[in-house]
Write a protein that holds these residues in place. Structure first.
Motif, short mmCIF file in Angstrom:
data_model
loop_
_atom_site.label_atom_id
_atom_site.label_comp_id
_atom_site.label_asym_id
_atom_site.label_seq_id
_atom_site.Cartn_x
_atom_site.Cartn_y
_atom_site.Cartn_z
N GLU A 83 0.90 -1.25 -0.16
CA GLU A 83 -0.04 0.13 0.03
C GLU A 83 0.11 1.40 0.24
OE1 GLU A 83 -3.68 1.98 2.92
OE2 GLU A 83 -2.72 0.45 3.58
N GLU A 84 1.74 1.07 0.53
CA GLU A 84 3.16 2.61 0.76
C GLU A 84 3.61 2.39 -0.78
OE1 GLU A 84 4.52 6.07 2.76
OE2 GLU A 84 2.72 4.60 3.34
N ALA A 85 4.24 1.04 -1.25
CA ALA A 85 4.95 1.51 -2.45
C ALA A 85 4.48 2.48 -3.41
CB ALA A 85 5.47 0.12 -2.21
N VAL A 86 3.30 1.45 -3.40
CA VAL A 86 1.83 2.32 -4.52
C VAL A 86 1.30 3.90 -4.34
CG1 VAL A 86 -0.89 2.14 -4.79
CG2 VAL A 86 1.10 0.12 -5.29
N LYS A 87 1.03 4.36 -3.04
CA LYS A 87 1.04 5.75 -2.52
C LYS A 87 2.14 6.30 -3.34
CE LYS A 87 1.47 7.88 1.82
NZ LYS A 87 0.93 7.56 3.17
N ARG A 88 3.83 5.81 -2.59
CA ARG A 88 4.73 7.22 -3.09
C ARG A 88 4.35 6.76 -5.09
NH1 ARG A 88 7.37 8.68 1.04
NH2 ARG A 88 6.62 7.97 2.87
N LYS A 89 4.38 5.83 -5.52
CA LYS A 89 4.77 5.63 -6.72
C LYS A 89 5.92 4.99 -6.86
CE LYS A 89 1.47 8.86 -8.48
NZ LYS A 89 0.72 9.49 -7.71
N LEU A 90 6.04 4.34 -5.60
CA LEU A 90 7.92 3.28 -5.96
C LEU A 90 7.28 2.13 -6.81
CD1 LEU A 90 8.98 4.32 -2.26
CD2 LEU A 90 9.57 4.77 -4.37
N PRO A 91 8.61 0.93 -7.84
CA PRO A 91 8.37 -0.13 -8.01
C PRO A 91 8.55 -1.38 -7.07
CG PRO A 91 10.87 0.65 -8.70
CD PRO A 91 10.11 2.06 -7.45
N ILE A 92 7.88 -2.43 -6.75
CA ILE A 92 7.95 -3.40 -6.14
C ILE A 92 8.41 -4.56 -7.00
CG2 ILE A 92 6.12 -4.83 -4.86
CD1 ILE A 92 3.62 -3.07 -5.05
N TRP A 93 9.70 -4.50 -6.27
CA TRP A 93 10.71 -5.25 -7.32
C TRP A 93 10.37 -7.57 -6.61
CZ3 TRP A 93 16.35 -4.12 -8.88
CH2 TRP A 93 16.39 -2.81 -9.70
N GLY A 94 9.66 -7.31 -4.95
CA GLY A 94 9.50 -8.87 -4.51
C GLY A 94 8.99 -8.13 -3.08
N VAL A 95 8.21 -9.38 -3.12
CA VAL A 95 7.46 -9.59 -1.88
C VAL A 95 8.40 -10.63 -0.54
CG1 VAL A 95 5.34 -10.11 -1.22
CG2 VAL A 95 5.49 -9.67 -3.05
N TRP A 96 8.21 -9.72 0.59
CA TRP A 96 8.48 -11.02 1.62
C TRP A 96 7.61 -12.13 1.83
CZ3 TRP A 96 13.05 -9.46 4.03
CH2 TRP A 96 13.56 -10.01 5.95
N ARG A 97 8.36 -12.83 2.17
CA ARG A 97 7.21 -14.25 2.55
C ARG A 97 7.49 -14.63 3.77
NH1 ARG A 97 2.44 -13.38 -0.99
NH2 ARG A 97 3.29 -13.74 -2.75
N SER A 98 8.34 -14.60 4.23
CA SER A 98 8.62 -15.36 5.26
C SER A 98 10.32 -15.61 5.53
CB SER A 98 8.18 -17.06 5.33
OG SER A 98 9.39 -17.37 5.03
N TYR A 99 10.65 -15.64 6.48
CA TYR A 99 12.10 -16.12 6.97
C TYR A 99 11.98 -16.51 9.11
CZ TYR A 99 10.74 -13.23 12.15
OH TYR A 99 9.91 -12.95 12.64
N ALA A 100 13.51 -16.77 8.89
CA ALA A 100 13.09 -18.07 10.07
C ALA A 100 15.09 -17.98 10.05
CB ALA A 100 12.85 -19.75 9.75
N VAL A 101 14.88 -17.75 11.73
CA VAL A 101 16.23 -17.80 12.35
C VAL A 101 16.44 -18.97 13.25
CG1 VAL A 101 17.54 -16.14 14.38
CG2 VAL A 101 16.25 -14.72 12.88
N GLU A 102 17.58 -18.96 12.98
CA GLU A 102 17.81 -20.74 13.60
C GLU A 102 19.57 -20.49 14.11
OE1 GLU A 102 15.58 -23.18 14.13
OE2 GLU A 102 14.24 -22.01 12.49
N GLY A 103 19.49 -21.57 15.01
CA GLY A 103 20.37 -21.57 16.27
C GLY A 103 22.04 -22.26 16.15
N VAL A 104 22.45 -22.44 15.46
CA VAL A 104 23.37 -23.33 15.37
C VAL A 104 24.98 -23.57 16.51
CG1 VAL A 104 23.59 -24.05 13.24
CG2 VAL A 104 25.18 -23.09 13.87
N PRO A 105 25.27 -24.49 17.19
CA PRO A 105 26.66 -24.07 18.31
C PRO A 105 27.58 -23.53 17.86
CG PRO A 105 25.51 -26.84 17.88
CD PRO A 105 24.87 -25.77 16.68
N PRO A 106 28.48 -22.83 17.96
CA PRO A 106 29.24 -22.10 18.13
C PRO A 106 30.88 -22.54 17.05
CG PRO A 106 29.82 -21.77 19.86
CD PRO A 106 28.34 -22.89 19.36
#
Length: 138
Positions: A22-45
């Motif tokens: 909505e904000e990108a359209v309002k500002r007339k900015l090109p939409i290059w991608g859509v953020w669908r999900s993310y994950a953070v997973e830890g592993v031993p150092p």
């Protein structure tokens, strides 16, 4: 792992602007991608660098897609052995991973790598007309 098969330290700068459609359209900015999900997973150092093995499946599950659906993977390759391990363990098609080279070829600008990888992915997806992409860091 040696200097010959690890990423060099490089200078770099990148920016990624994330906002609602909505904000990108309002500002007339090109939409290059859509953020669908993310994950953070830890592993031993002592096994640092293999986080993508755990984070990628988790993020894909949240997005309700499988690895076979992904067109391009940008996986940070601080070290060749670490990237190779992730690719082999996840059973990814090598041609879909870092198609323009990863950190060993392009550099690993500390503090900028995540943005650099997102921009690299979005440009390649746009150039090749692809739909699904994944960025993952160690």
């Amino acid at each position: 792992t040696t200097a010959g098969n690890s990423s060099q330290l490089t200078d770099g700068a990148a920016a990624v602007l994330l906002m609602s459609r909505e904000e990108a359209v309002k500002r007339k900015l090109p939409i290059w991608g859509v953020w669908r999900s993310y994950a953070v997973e830890g592993v031993p150092p002592d096994i640092m660098g293999v986080g993508p093995v755990y984070a990628i499946p988790s993020a894909l599950q949240k997005a309700k897609i499988g690895a076979k659906d992904v067109d391009i993977f940008e996986i940070n390759e601080a070290f060749a052995s670490q990237a190779y391990y992730c690719i082999r363990t996840l059973k990814l098609e090598e041609g879909k991973v870092n198609p323009n080279g990863g950190a060993i070829a392009l550099g690993h600008p500390l503090g900028c790598t995540g943005a650099r990888m997102v921009v690299t992915l979005l440009n390649e997806m746009r150039r090749e007309g692809k739909r699904w992409g994944v960025v993952s860091m160690c």
